[in-house]
Design an enzyme around this catalytic site. Structure first.
Site, PDB file in Angstrom:
ATOM      1  N   ARG A  30       0.838  -1.200   0.000  1.00  0.00           N
ATOM      2  CA  ARG A  30       0.000   0.000   0.000  1.00  0.00           C
ATOM      3  C   ARG A  30       0.875   1.253   0.000  1.00  0.00           C
ATOM      4  NH1 ARG A  30      -4.979  -1.692   0.130  1.00  0.00           N
ATOM      5  NH2 ARG A  30      -5.402  -3.689   1.138  1.00  0.00           N
ATOM      6  N   ASP A  31       0.475   2.220  -0.814  1.00  0.00           N
ATOM      7  CA  ASP A  31       1.193   3.488  -0.885  1.00  0.00           C
ATOM      8  C   ASP A  31       1.055   4.220   0.448  1.00  0.00           C
ATOM      9  OD1 ASP A  31       1.632   6.429  -1.565  1.00  0.00           O
ATOM     10  OD2 ASP A  31       2.073   5.496  -3.488  1.00  0.00           O
ATOM     11  N   ILE A  32       2.140   4.823   0.927  1.00  0.00           N
ATOM     12  CA  ILE A  32       2.084   5.525   2.216  1.00  0.00           C
ATOM     13  C   ILE A  32       1.374   6.874   2.102  1.00  0.00           C
ATOM     14  CG2 ILE A  32       4.111   4.381   3.185  1.00  0.00           C
ATOM     15  CD1 ILE A  32       5.667   7.003   2.611  1.00  0.00           C
ATOM     16  N   ASN A  88       5.059   5.646 -14.296  1.00  0.00           N
ATOM     17  CA  ASN A  88       5.719   6.904 -14.649  1.00  0.00           C
ATOM     18  C   ASN A  88       7.162   6.617 -15.053  1.00  0.00           C
ATOM     19  OD1 ASN A  88       3.420   8.438 -13.845  1.00  0.00           O
ATOM     20  ND2 ASN A  88       4.069   8.259 -11.728  1.00  0.00           N
ATOM     21  N   GLU A  96       9.292   9.358  -9.115  1.00  0.00           N
ATOM     22  CA  GLU A  96       9.983   9.858  -7.929  1.00  0.00           C
ATOM     23  C   GLU A  96      10.979   8.849  -7.370  1.00  0.00           C
ATOM     24  OE1 GLU A  96       6.951  11.116  -5.198  1.00  0.00           O
ATOM     25  OE2 GLU A  96       6.236  12.677  -6.546  1.00  0.00           O
ATOM     26  N   VAL A  97      10.649   7.571  -7.436  1.00  0.00           N
ATOM     27  CA  VAL A  97      11.559   6.515  -6.984  1.00  0.00           C
ATOM     28  C   VAL A  97      12.029   5.777  -8.231  1.00  0.00           C
ATOM     29  CG1 VAL A  97      11.812   4.409  -5.612  1.00  0.00           C
ATOM     30  CG2 VAL A  97      10.367   6.279  -4.768  1.00  0.00           C
ATOM     31  N   HIS A 101       7.856   0.928 -11.049  1.00  0.00           N
ATOM     32  CA  HIS A 101       6.719   0.500 -10.243  1.00  0.00           C
ATOM     33  C   HIS A 101       5.415   0.889 -10.920  1.00  0.00           C
ATOM     34  CE1 HIS A 101       7.960   4.513  -8.870  1.00  0.00           C
ATOM     35  NE2 HIS A 101       6.714   4.735  -8.491  1.00  0.00           N
ATOM     36  N   MET A 102       4.402   0.108 -10.630  1.00  0.00           N
ATOM     37  CA  MET A 102       3.068   0.323 -11.173  1.00  0.00           C
ATOM     38  C   MET A 102       2.149   0.726 -10.020  1.00  0.00           C
ATOM     39  SD  MET A 102       0.591  -2.546 -12.908  1.00  0.00           S
ATOM     40  CE  MET A 102       1.517  -2.647 -14.425  1.00  0.00           C
ATOM     41  N   HIS A 103       1.408   1.799 -10.222  1.00  0.00           N
ATOM     42  CA  HIS A 103       0.400   2.219  -9.253  1.00  0.00           C
ATOM     43  C   HIS A 103      -0.931   1.588  -9.653  1.00  0.00           C
ATOM     44  CE1 HIS A 103       2.718   5.739  -7.625  1.00  0.00           C
ATOM     45  NE2 HIS A 103       3.319   5.605  -8.803  1.00  0.00           N
TER      46      HIS A 103
END
Length: 116
Positions: A30-32, A88, A96-97, A101-103
């Site tokens: 889970r995204d923080i 992204n 950003e990181v 990664h996939m959201h």
């Protein structure tokens, strides 16, 4: 070899994260700072800095990102109404990181993706 990232530490469970799925190829957590009711990051366990760094050897892991996304969308109850998958790439793409990664975002109407 790609540089270590904060996601690498999450994969190895060296820092806390709400991991919702993990296997030998991918980890999902889970995204923080969630941007929707459901906001999960799905990442390859191998550090791939950006989409531009993907090679043929990464195809199985990247395919797994999508199958895990579908599985988690069902488990989260967002599959039927719909959800968005976002990847992204680099600064102008909003990355950003620098660990691909996939959201997975959903659970509410998301609106237009880009303004005209």
């Amino acid at each position: 070899m790609a540089e270590e990232t904060i996601f690498s530490k999450i994969i190895r469970k060296e820092i806390p994260a709400n991991i919702v799925y993990q296997d030998e190829l991918v980890t999902a957590f889970r995204d923080i700072s969630p941007q929707a009711k459901t906001h999960i990051l799905i990442i390859p366990n191998k550090v791939i800095p950006t989409v531009n760094d993907v090679t043929e050897q990464d195809e199985v892991a990247l395919g797994r990102l999508f199958s895990v996304a579908a599985k988690l969308a069902k488990e989260e109850g967002v599959a039927e109404d719909g959800y968005r998958l976002i990847v992204n790439c680099n600064k102008h793409g909003g990355q950003e990181v620098f660990h691909l990664h996939m959201h997975l975002v959903g659970g509410e109407p998301l609106g237009r993706m880009l303004a005209k």
